[in-house]
Design a protein around this motif. Structure first.
Motif, short mmCIF file in Angstrom:
data_model
loop_
_atom_site.label_atom_id
_atom_site.label_comp_id
_atom_site.label_asym_id
_atom_site.label_seq_id
_atom_site.Cartn_x
_atom_site.Cartn_y
_atom_site.Cartn_z
N SER A 1 44.93 37.57 37.07
CA SER A 1 45.37 38.61 37.99
C SER A 1 45.82 37.93 39.29
O SER A 1 45.66 36.73 39.47
CB SER A 1 44.20 39.56 38.27
OG SER A 1 44.60 40.63 39.08
N THR A 2 46.39 38.70 40.19
CA THR A 2 46.51 38.26 41.58
C THR A 2 45.65 39.24 42.40
O THR A 2 45.15 40.23 41.85
CB THR A 2 47.97 38.25 42.07
OG1 THR A 2 48.56 39.52 41.82
CG2 THR A 2 48.79 37.19 41.36
N SER B 1 35.76 36.08 46.78
CA SER B 1 36.65 34.92 46.85
C SER B 1 36.34 34.14 48.12
O SER B 1 35.78 34.69 49.07
CB SER B 1 38.11 35.38 46.86
OG SER B 1 38.98 34.26 46.95
N GLU C 1 41.35 31.76 44.14
CA GLU C 1 40.75 32.30 42.93
C GLU C 1 39.86 33.46 43.34
O GLU C 1 39.46 33.56 44.50
CB GLU C 1 39.89 31.23 42.24
CG GLU C 1 40.70 30.04 41.77
CD GLU C 1 39.90 29.11 40.88
OE1 GLU C 1 38.67 29.00 41.10
OE2 GLU C 1 40.50 28.53 39.97
N SER D 1 46.23 42.00 33.37
CA SER D 1 45.29 42.77 34.19
C SER D 1 44.60 43.84 33.33
O SER D 1 45.23 44.47 32.49
CB SER D 1 46.07 43.43 35.33
OG SER D 1 45.24 44.22 36.13
N LYS E 1 41.12 36.46 39.09
CA LYS E 1 42.35 35.75 39.48
C LYS E 1 42.12 34.28 39.25
O LYS E 1 41.18 33.73 39.86
CB LYS E 1 42.66 35.99 40.95
CG LYS E 1 43.85 35.11 41.44
CD LYS E 1 44.19 35.28 42.88
CE LYS E 1 45.38 34.37 43.23
NZ LYS E 1 45.84 34.49 44.59
N PRO E 2 42.94 33.55 38.51
CA PRO E 2 43.91 34.06 37.56
C PRO E 2 43.22 34.67 36.35
O PRO E 2 42.06 34.40 36.16
CB PRO E 2 44.68 32.79 37.18
CG PRO E 2 43.68 31.69 37.28
CD PRO E 2 42.79 32.08 38.42
N TRP F 1 37.13 42.13 45.64
CA TRP F 1 37.14 40.72 45.25
C TRP F 1 36.03 39.90 45.90
O TRP F 1 35.78 40.03 47.09
CB TRP F 1 38.47 40.08 45.66
CG TRP F 1 39.64 40.60 44.88
CD1 TRP F 1 40.54 41.52 45.31
CD2 TRP F 1 40.03 40.21 43.56
NE1 TRP F 1 41.47 41.74 44.31
CE2 TRP F 1 41.19 40.94 43.24
CE3 TRP F 1 39.52 39.31 42.61
CZ2 TRP F 1 41.84 40.81 42.01
CZ3 TRP F 1 40.18 39.18 41.39
CH2 TRP F 1 41.32 39.93 41.10
N GLY G 1 50.83 39.05 38.09
CA GLY G 1 49.74 38.17 37.71
C GLY G 1 50.16 36.73 37.91
O GLY G 1 51.26 36.45 38.41
N THR G 2 49.29 35.82 37.55
CA THR G 2 49.60 34.40 37.70
C THR G 2 48.97 33.62 36.55
O THR G 2 47.84 33.90 36.14
CB THR G 2 49.10 33.86 39.07
OG1 THR G 2 49.30 32.47 39.13
CG2 THR G 2 47.64 34.17 39.30
#
Lengths: 321, 321
Positions: free
Chosen positions: A316-317, A273, A278, B305, A313-314, A271, B254-255
């Protein structure tokens, strides 16, 4: 009580340290406090703040839950030994694995880990030591996601209406609860923690259990731990915010030496971030991606397939569970 | 009977066509043959060969098994209409979904599809028409993988010791059984098939059922079909050998709009390969990967995802099931 975010640009590290050490010192008074160190930047910063505030009135524990990365306990304890902060290792592997047996739902798994951690392990440590307070590194993103219902962060209790005094026999002190990750990194650096810690990629509280889809067993933790080591070796130089390996429950068809090999799949996430709120997948070179797949399918028993997550994300997380 | 591979470089397309049309014509004699057209390059080439050999003594069927891509039946039938080859549509959706209910093991799913296809659907068509032969596009890679036990290709029967005459009431004619994909593409072009067909990426016989991990239900086929459309739209210009979307059974957190959304994951695979025997993931640009993830999470209900497979074959296989 509503918690207000303290923005990184509004943080005066020096006065924050002064304010929080005073608060901790006043709250704990002449008693004892115990402290849960996981080795992440959040709990490491709390350890240093509390050590400054309380000295020998602080007892710091590293809980070996069986869900940690390879050699994690030794690594963390030796870092703090160099900082003259004594850390006691508590072996609670069996308690955690017993509580996770048969659970597949992510929230049930998180709930089990929370229960063992706060009630069984720290409940006992508090009783044994006579401490009245538990210090921990809850941050603002944890609170926000739990309150919004995205996922139950393992360290969120009061915001879910849990009275720790009544339920577990101690009160919580959470000095970082207004800060996000970038502010905590600044704080950790100012507190004299080494770069390995203040720059460390986030690693979740439920540890490798958050990286196993489906049931968490000792065998499945061995698999995801090995894949995690490879991902960390290959990506620690990437400058990414966080990188992880996830063991799927789904099996896929593979082939070895011309024969069918119905096996496991590992998903890699990496990631970009600032604060985990996010994120975007890191645009890793295909050379690196292919090397990761080759190493994981070659070195981790049973794995025949590796994927790379390409979702932001979003929706996803950061973690899958 | 051992089948010997006919290498692409040893293939003389013109004499191969002559030889096979003669063989088909001699074998069928004055009777009738029926032909299973799926729209892939293999069955399309067989259709043209058999049409040349048999003319009106050939009856070609397209079986709508409910597991096909969007608008596949109309597309294939209209291609062959332009070539003056009549194709009859057989609706067998319910039979296939009924047989797949409750099955999660890949080999059991493949076996169910094979049984419905050969026994129920073609067994009946043969009885109704009085034909004695079924033509189909089995190729050398199918034989090899089934015999080696990598996976049971839906169209492999005799090599597994199945006597179709006794079991289903007809004999098989498999004119392409010595050829791999690259040779079949040359043949298909020489037979006058359009580029949309002779250049078409492979699509497996069990169709979208081979792209659903876990139980195959009408609802889950709708999900993977929609994702497949997006993948094909975005990657048809990539020049890759094959590209596909796989619906996982594992769910991930997820979100959406700040709330938890525990949802589905789609895996994308895109292959560089000559003949499906070995393969490497296409080194797609991250712009394309991110666009795929954005479109799939935005347009396919329930998906939070998306991953990209980065494993070579071996140890992966082309499809997941």
């Amino acid at each position: 009580m509503e918690i207000k975010e303290l923005l990184t640009e509004d943080l005066n590290v020096k006065s924050f340290i002064e304010e929080k050490t005073n608060e901790i010192s006043t709250t704990v008074g002449s008693g004892l406090a115990i402290n849960a160190l996981s080795g992440g930047v959040d709990s490491s910063a709390v350890t240093m703040l509390a050590h400054k505030a309380l000295g020998t009135k602080l007892k710091t524990y590293f809980v070996e839950n069986g869900l940690m990365r390879e050699k994690e306990a030794q690594r963390v304890i030796s870092w703090f030994k160099e900082l003259n902060v004594p850390v006691e290792l508590v072996d609670a592997k069996d308690q955690f694995f017993d509580s996770l047996q048969g659970l597949v739902d992510p929230e049930e798994k998180r709930e089990a880990i929370t229960r063992v951690f706060y009630k069984e392990v720290f409940g006992n440590l508090v009783k044994r030591s006579g401490a009245k307070y538990l210090l921990q590194g809850t941050n603002y993103t944890d609170v926000e996601e739990t309150v919004a219902g995205v996922k139950r962060q393992h360290n969120i209790l009061e915001q879910l209406g849990i009275d720790t005094q009544e339920k577990y026999g101690y009160k919580l002190i959470e000095p970082l609860i207004q800060l996000r990750k970038s502010a905590i990194r600044q704080l950790a650096k100012a507190l004299g923690l080494p770069k390995e810690i203040y720059d460390r990629p986030p690693f979740p509280g439920p540890a490798l259990a958050a990286r196993v889809i489906g049931e968490v067993t000792p065998q499945r933790i061995v698999t995801v731990r090995k894949a995690t080591s490879i991902v960390e070796e290959e990506l620690s130089g990437s400058g990414a915010f966080q990188y992880l390996a996830i063991l799927h429950q789904d099996k896929v068809t593979g082939t070895r030496e011309g024969k069918r090999d119905y096996g496991l799949q590992i998903e890699i996430r990496c990631w970009e971030s600032i604060d985990a709120k996010e994120g975007s997948p890191t645009r890793l070179a295909h050379d690196i991606l292919e090397k990761l797949a080759e190493r994981i399918t070659g070195e981790v028993t049973g794995v025949v397939s590796v994927t790379y997550n390409i979702t932001k994300k979003p929706p996803s997380t950061i973690e899958a569970v």
